[in-house]
Design an enzyme around this catalytic site. Structure first.
Site, PDB file in Angstrom:
ATOM      1  N   VAL A 250       0.790  -0.815   0.162  1.00 36.35           N
ATOM      2  CA  VAL A 250      -0.263  -0.100   0.307  1.00 36.35           C
ATOM      3  C   VAL A 250       0.989   1.116  -0.166  1.00 36.35           C
ATOM      4  O   VAL A 250       1.190   1.394   1.225  1.00 36.35           O
ATOM      5  CB  VAL A 250      -0.777   0.500   1.466  1.00 36.35           C
ATOM      6  CG1 VAL A 250      -1.567   1.096   1.702  1.00 36.35           C
ATOM      7  CG2 VAL A 250      -1.434  -0.993   1.569  1.00 36.35           C
ATOM      8  N   PRO A 251       1.442   1.769  -1.272  1.00 38.32           N
ATOM      9  CA  PRO A 251       2.466   2.504  -1.007  1.00 38.32           C
ATOM     10  C   PRO A 251       1.947   3.919  -0.394  1.00 38.32           C
ATOM     11  O   PRO A 251       1.898   4.881  -1.908  1.00 38.32           O
ATOM     12  CB  PRO A 251       2.719   2.584  -2.817  1.00 38.32           C
ATOM     13  CG  PRO A 251       1.063   2.701  -3.639  1.00 38.32           C
ATOM     14  CD  PRO A 251       0.170   1.279  -2.464  1.00 38.32           C
ATOM     15  N   CYS A 252       2.099   4.467   0.274  1.00 37.70           N
ATOM     16  CA  CYS A 252       1.894   5.514   1.194  1.00 37.70           C
ATOM     17  C   CYS A 252       2.884   6.185   0.534  1.00 37.70           C
ATOM     18  O   CYS A 252       3.061   7.919   0.910  1.00 37.70           O
ATOM     19  CB  CYS A 252       1.883   5.696   2.583  1.00 37.70           C
ATOM     20  SG  CYS A 252       2.932   4.734   3.302  1.00 37.70           S
ATOM     21  N   HIS A 253       4.220   5.474   0.154  1.00 34.93           N
ATOM     22  CA  HIS A 253       6.085   6.563   0.108  1.00 34.93           C
ATOM     23  C   HIS A 253       5.480   7.938  -1.237  1.00 34.93           C
ATOM     24  O   HIS A 253       6.464   8.062  -1.435  1.00 34.93           O
ATOM     25  CB  HIS A 253       6.738   5.403  -0.119  1.00 34.93           C
ATOM     26  CG  HIS A 253       6.587   4.625  -1.157  1.00 34.93           C
ATOM     27  ND1 HIS A 253       6.175   4.146  -1.004  1.00 34.93           N
ATOM     28  CD2 HIS A 253       6.896   3.936  -2.279  1.00 34.93           C
ATOM     29  CE1 HIS A 253       5.992   3.123  -1.722  1.00 34.93           C
ATOM     30  NE2 HIS A 253       6.923   3.700  -3.128  1.00 34.93           N
TER      31      HIS A 253
END
Length: 288
Positions: A250-253
């Protein structure tokens, strides 16, 4: 990807992160690569090899991906495509390197029970971005957290706090089977990875939106809030991003501040920059 390759990449990452941290501490306007290599106890030759091996690009090119100007440029391009990207899951940015993910959220009853009757297997594993904790259930991956400063206890506490009534079992052989699929540069797009997420309705909506942001794109907290029909809820979006239990997948970056600054990251701001620059390097390699 053999476990030995992940171990090598994990060791390389430690030096990459140190290089990023040195740049932050010294605020170089123009990176002095010779000085950087000296501070990492490497020759310029081996410094070049380190970045080529880990990121696939030269140190100079990699560090360009960390500039505010680059972030602003990508942010502007991604913003123009955001609605189409989130609605369809496709954009002009290639998705060949993105994983095929299926998200399943816990039921209201399961949320209330805090994991009672659930068995969670976990293990600590090397990754291209340092050591991580991977946690899985029979329903899918429920946790992926990068470890900061070798503090395994902190990430275990985070996992335990999220699933207070679950039974946690250390089973690295079981969880290790997922590592190659998660971090492969050429993932199997036909075989999905199942994510098992637990959060409020709003948090889950945010996380589902993040999964649709393709590799190489960057969006702001305000962009995500606007997409969700809550344009004044950027702070709530930021809180949901900060509580993301499944980092990288879950690419919160890929969510940064509206003016192009990278902002904070649960696993450390240097790691966030490394992730963003590494993904930019993969896209450049693909388009070359």
């Amino acid at each position: 990807m053999p476990p030995s390759d992940l171990s090598k990449q994990s060791k390389d990452y430690q030096r990459i992160e140190k290089a990023i941290h040195i740049l932050e501490e010294t605020a170089f306007l123009q990176p002095d690569l010779k000085k950087l290599s000296t501070q990492l106890n490497l020759s310029e030759y081996h410094f070049q090899r380190l970045f080529s091996r880990w990121a696939g690009v030269s140190p100079k090119r990699f560090l360009q991906f960390l500039t505010l100007e680059h972030a602003k440029s990508v942010l502007d391009k991604s913003r123009n495509l955001l609605d189409a990207t989130l609605d369809s899951g496709l954009s002009s940015v290639s998705r060949l390197h993105d994983l095929f993910l299926q998200c399943e959220s816990v039921t209201p009853g399961e949320y209330k029970s805090r994991g009672e009757g659930l068995t969670i297997s976990y293990g600590f594993h090397p990754s291209p971005f340092g050591e991580c904790l991977l946690a899985t259930t029979e329903n899918g991956i429920c946790g992926l957290t990068f470890i900061q400063n070798g503090d395994r206890d902190n990430v275990m506490e985070f996992l335990s706090r999220r699933w207070k009534q679950a039974s946690l079992k250390k089973e690295p052989r079981s969880t290790g089977k997922f590592m190659d699929q998660i971090f492969s540069k050429n993932p199997d797009r036909k075989t999905p990875l199942y994510l098992y997420v637990k959060g409020t309705n709003f948090q889950i909506k945010v996380w589902e939106a993040l999964v649709r942001i393709p590799q190489g794109a960057l969006v702001s907290y305000q962009d995500v809030a606007r997409y969700l029909g809550r344009p004044k809820s950027s702070r709530a979006v930021a809180n949901a991003v900060a509580n993301n239990p499944i980092q990288y997948l879950v690419p919160c970056h890929r969510v940064i501040q509206g003016m192009g600054a990278f902002g904070g990251y649960q696993a450390g701001p240097d790691r966030k920059k490394a992730l963003v620059a590494w993904e930019a390097a993969q896209i450049q390699e693909e388009l070359a």
